[in-house]
Every structure is written in structure tokens, then in C-alpha cells.
Motif scaffolding. Structure first.
Motif, PDB file in Angstrom:
ATOM      1  N   PRO A   1       0.925  -1.152  -0.027  1.00 31.58           N
ATOM      2  CA  PRO A   1       0.547  -0.291  -0.225  1.00 31.58           C
ATOM      3  C   PRO A   1       1.037   1.222   0.061  1.00 31.58           C
ATOM      4  N   VAL A   2       0.147   2.296  -0.225  1.00 33.29           N
ATOM      5  CA  VAL A   2       1.078   3.941  -0.352  1.00 33.29           C
ATOM      6  C   VAL A   2       0.781   4.486   0.963  1.00 33.29           C
ATOM      7  N   ILE A   3       0.002   4.061   1.757  1.00 35.42           N
ATOM      8  CA  ILE A   3      -0.672   3.949   2.960  1.00 35.42           C
ATOM      9  C   ILE A   3      -0.703   3.549   3.989  1.00 35.42           C
ATOM     10  N   ARG A   4      -0.831   2.819   5.275  1.00 38.01           N
ATOM     11  CA  ARG A   4      -1.304   2.310   6.138  1.00 38.01           C
ATOM     12  C   ARG A   4      -1.589   3.292   7.687  1.00 38.01           C
ATOM     13  N   THR A   5      -2.636   3.237   7.798  1.00 40.94           N
ATOM     14  CA  THR A   5      -2.974   4.116   8.566  1.00 40.94           C
ATOM     15  C   THR A   5      -3.815   2.947   9.780  1.00 40.94           C
ATOM     16  N   THR A   6      -3.708   3.888  10.729  1.00 41.06           N
ATOM     17  CA  THR A   6      -5.144   3.671  11.695  1.00 41.06           C
ATOM     18  C   THR A   6      -6.460   4.005  11.750  1.00 41.06           C
ATOM     19  N   ALA A   7      -7.669   4.051  11.806  1.00 41.36           N
ATOM     20  CA  ALA A   7      -8.623   4.785  12.361  1.00 41.36           C
ATOM     21  C   ALA A   7      -8.775   5.331  13.782  1.00 41.36           C
ATOM     22  N   MET A   8      -8.796   6.673  14.289  1.00 38.83           N
ATOM     23  CA  MET A   8      -8.533   6.659  15.242  1.00 38.83           C
ATOM     24  C   MET A   8     -10.249   7.541  16.102  1.00 38.83           C
ATOM     25  N   PRO A   9     -10.416   7.013  17.720  1.00 37.18           N
ATOM     26  CA  PRO A   9     -11.545   7.647  17.375  1.00 37.18           C
ATOM     27  C   PRO A   9     -11.888   9.311  16.994  1.00 37.18           C
ATOM     28  N   ALA A  10     -10.763  10.201  17.007  1.00 41.59           N
ATOM     29  CA  ALA A  10     -10.336  11.322  16.601  1.00 41.59           C
ATOM     30  C   ALA A  10     -10.799  11.532  15.218  1.00 41.59           C
ATOM     31  N   ASP A  11     -10.903  10.701  13.969  1.00 39.63           N
ATOM     32  CA  ASP A  11     -11.891  10.733  12.981  1.00 39.63           C
ATOM     33  C   ASP A  11     -13.003  10.286  12.868  1.00 39.63           C
ATOM     34  N   THR A  12     -13.618  10.815  13.917  1.00 34.28           N
ATOM     35  CA  THR A  12     -14.929   9.836  14.066  1.00 34.28           C
ATOM     36  C   THR A  12     -15.881  10.822  14.445  1.00 34.28           C
ATOM     37  N   ASN A  13     -17.453  10.733  13.833  1.00 32.82           N
ATOM     38  CA  ASN A  13     -18.577  11.565  13.622  1.00 32.82           C
ATOM     39  C   ASN A  13     -19.118  12.113  15.252  1.00 32.82           C
ATOM     40  N   PRO A  14     -19.828  12.673  15.535  1.00 30.56           N
ATOM     41  CA  PRO A  14     -20.683  12.715  16.840  1.00 30.56           C
ATOM     42  C   PRO A  14     -21.437  11.180  17.190  1.00 30.56           C
ATOM     43  N   ASP A  15     -21.937  10.290  16.426  1.00 36.65           N
ATOM     44  CA  ASP A  15     -22.135   8.840  16.052  1.00 36.65           C
ATOM     45  C   ASP A  15     -20.923   8.069  16.663  1.00 36.65           C
ATOM     46  N   GLY A  16     -19.697   8.401  16.114  1.00 33.41           N
ATOM     47  CA  GLY A  16     -19.078   7.271  16.680  1.00 33.41           C
ATOM     48  C   GLY A  16     -18.489   7.127  15.603  1.00 33.41           C
ATOM     49  N   ASP A  17     -18.867   7.012  14.213  1.00 34.91           N
ATOM     50  CA  ASP A  17     -18.511   6.535  12.892  1.00 34.91           C
ATOM     51  C   ASP A  17     -17.644   7.073  12.352  1.00 34.91           C
ATOM     52  N   ILE A  18     -16.304   6.405  11.703  1.00 29.27           N
ATOM     53  CA  ILE A  18     -15.622   7.376  10.891  1.00 29.27           C
ATOM     54  C   ILE A  18     -16.038   8.064   9.945  1.00 29.27           C
ATOM     55  N   PHE A  19     -15.390   9.481   9.369  1.00 26.46           N
ATOM     56  CA  PHE A  19     -16.015  10.445   8.911  1.00 26.46           C
ATOM     57  C   PHE A  19     -15.898  10.217   7.405  1.00 26.46           C
ATOM     58  N   GLY A  20     -16.491  10.102   5.863  1.00 27.84           N
ATOM     59  CA  GLY A  20     -16.319   9.343   4.606  1.00 27.84           C
ATOM     60  C   GLY A  20     -15.210  10.062   4.201  1.00 27.84           C
ATOM     61  N   GLY A  21     -15.507  11.655   5.337  1.00 28.06           N
ATOM     62  CA  GLY A  21     -14.658  12.974   4.348  1.00 28.06           C
ATOM     63  C   GLY A  21     -13.072  12.151   5.655  1.00 28.06           C
ATOM     64  N   TRP A  22     -13.217  11.661   6.025  1.00 22.37           N
ATOM     65  CA  TRP A  22     -11.248  11.353   6.685  1.00 22.37           C
ATOM     66  C   TRP A  22     -10.979  10.167   6.047  1.00 22.37           C
ATOM     67  N   LEU A  23     -12.132   9.580   5.460  1.00 17.46           N
ATOM     68  CA  LEU A  23     -11.179   8.230   4.288  1.00 17.46           C
ATOM     69  C   LEU A  23     -10.970   8.753   3.068  1.00 17.46           C
ATOM     70  N   LEU A  24     -11.807  10.079   2.642  1.00 11.24           N
ATOM     71  CA  LEU A  24     -11.494  10.784   0.958  1.00 11.24           C
ATOM     72  C   LEU A  24     -10.426  11.068   1.395  1.00 11.24           C
ATOM     73  N   ALA A  25     -10.090  11.832   2.501  1.00  9.08           N
ATOM     74  CA  ALA A  25      -8.644  12.568   2.614  1.00  9.08           C
ATOM     75  C   ALA A  25      -7.292  11.792   3.016  1.00  9.08           C
ATOM     76  N   GLN A  26      -7.908  10.595   3.589  1.00  8.18           N
ATOM     77  CA  GLN A  26      -6.657   9.773   3.726  1.00  8.18           C
ATOM     78  C   GLN A  26      -6.568   9.193   2.006  1.00  8.18           C
ATOM     79  N   MET A  27      -7.413   8.748   0.851  1.00  7.08           N
ATOM     80  CA  MET A  27      -6.867   8.233  -0.880  1.00  7.08           C
ATOM     81  C   MET A  27      -6.492  10.035  -0.590  1.00  7.08           C
ATOM     82  N   ASP A  28      -7.083  11.425  -0.747  1.00  7.66           N
ATOM     83  CA  ASP A  28      -6.507  12.354  -1.747  1.00  7.66           C
ATOM     84  C   ASP A  28      -4.636  12.413  -1.200  1.00  7.66           C
ATOM     85  N   LEU A  29      -3.822  11.838  -0.486  1.00 10.60           N
ATOM     86  CA  LEU A  29      -2.998  11.523   0.361  1.00 10.60           C
ATOM     87  C   LEU A  29      -2.168  10.656  -0.274  1.00 10.60           C
ATOM     88  N   ALA A  30      -2.860   9.599  -0.843  1.00  5.10           N
ATOM     89  CA  ALA A  30      -2.098   8.458  -1.478  1.00  5.10           C
ATOM     90  C   ALA A  30      -2.432   8.682  -2.749  1.00  5.10           C
TER      91      ALA A  30
END
Length: 146
Positions: free
Chosen positions: A24-53
Motif C-alpha cells: 500500500p502507498v499508505i497504511r494507517t489506523t482509524a482513531m476516535p478523533a476521526d469519528t463523527n458524534p455517533d462514533g462512525d468514521i467520517f467519510g471525509g477522513w477516508l477521502l482525505a487519506q485517499m487524496d494523500l495516497a
């Protein structure tokens, strides 16, 4: 960005393909700071990781600064959870005078398992720019073996 829920592989009768057979170009771990108020990982966080790759691969090919000009439609196939390892695979689809199309796949793995699951994919259009942020030519591709 298109958000939809495609057929689940369990209901469609299709087995999910394995992740790409490359590092992989990037390997990372989804953390609590990457969640919305309901505790789900933000789609925007994932999009940002993909943009970095995509940007990492495009910068190497352009041998310098790039900008992301566009992202095609994206569908979130499966959720990413806190603690999941997220691997991002990128490959160059094409390049023109100043732009490149980079395909990125995101895969998740629960930290206690070896099972992987494709989360999403998208094609990014990246443009090589000069120090004034104007499009510039991409250098010729290196010859094989050099």
C-alpha cells in the motif's frame, strides 16, 4: 461525491476479490478523533487519506508539486471502524501533458483479524504545477530498469 450502498457480496453471490498484490502507498489506523458524534468514521477522513495516497504517487511521477483537480464518484461499500487498519493502494492509470489519473482503493482490516474488506475506490485527477501554482509539463517517464 456519490454515497450509495451497493449489493453486499453475501447477498449478490459474488466473493470479494483480495486486495491488490502490492504494497500500500499508505497504511494507517482509524482513531476516535476521526469519528463523527455517533462514533462512525467520517467519510471525509477516508477521502482525505485517499487524496494523500493519490498525491504521493502523483508527486513521484511528476517529480514535484501537484494539486488534486477532481475526484470521480465514490461509493462507500463498507464502514470503517475505530481501530481498523486502513490500507490505500494507488496506481497511475494515465498521464497527459500536465495531468494524471490515479486510481485509489481503500481496504480495511480489523486489528484482531487477517480478513480484509474493500471499503471504497475512486479516480483522482492530479495536475503538476510550478511554484506559481500554474500547470507545468510532467517530465518523461523513466525508462524501464533505470
Amino acid at each position: 461525491m456519490v454515497i450509495s450502498k451497493p449489493e453486499d457480496s453475501a447477498t449478490s453471490g459474488k466473493a470479494e476479490a483480495p486486495p491488490p498484490n502490492e504494497q500500500p502507498v499508505i497504511r494507517t489506523t482509524a482513531m476516535p478523533a476521526d469519528t463523527n458524534p455517533d462514533g462512525d468514521i467520517f467519510g471525509g477522513w477516508l477521502l482525505a487519506q485517499m487524496d494523500l495516497a493519490a498525491g504521493s504517487l502523483a508527486c513521484r511521477r511528476a517529480q514535484g508539486r501537484i494539486v488534486t483537480a477532481a475526484v470521480d464518484g465514490m461509493a462507500f461499500l463498507h464502514p470503517v471502524f475505530v481501530g481498523d487498519e486502513v490500507s490505500l493502494y494507488a496506481r497511475l492509470l494515465s498521464s497527459g501533458r500536465s495531468s494524471m489519473r490515479v486510481f485509489v482503493e481503500a481496504w480495511r482490516r480489523h486489528r484482531d483479524s487477517e480478513e480484509t474488506q474493500k471499503v471504497t475506490e475512486a479516480t483522482f485527477v492530479c495536475v503538476a504545477v510550478d511554484r506559481d501554482r500554474r500547470p507545468r509539463s510532467i517530465p518523461p517517464a523513466p525508462s524501464p530498469g533505470s
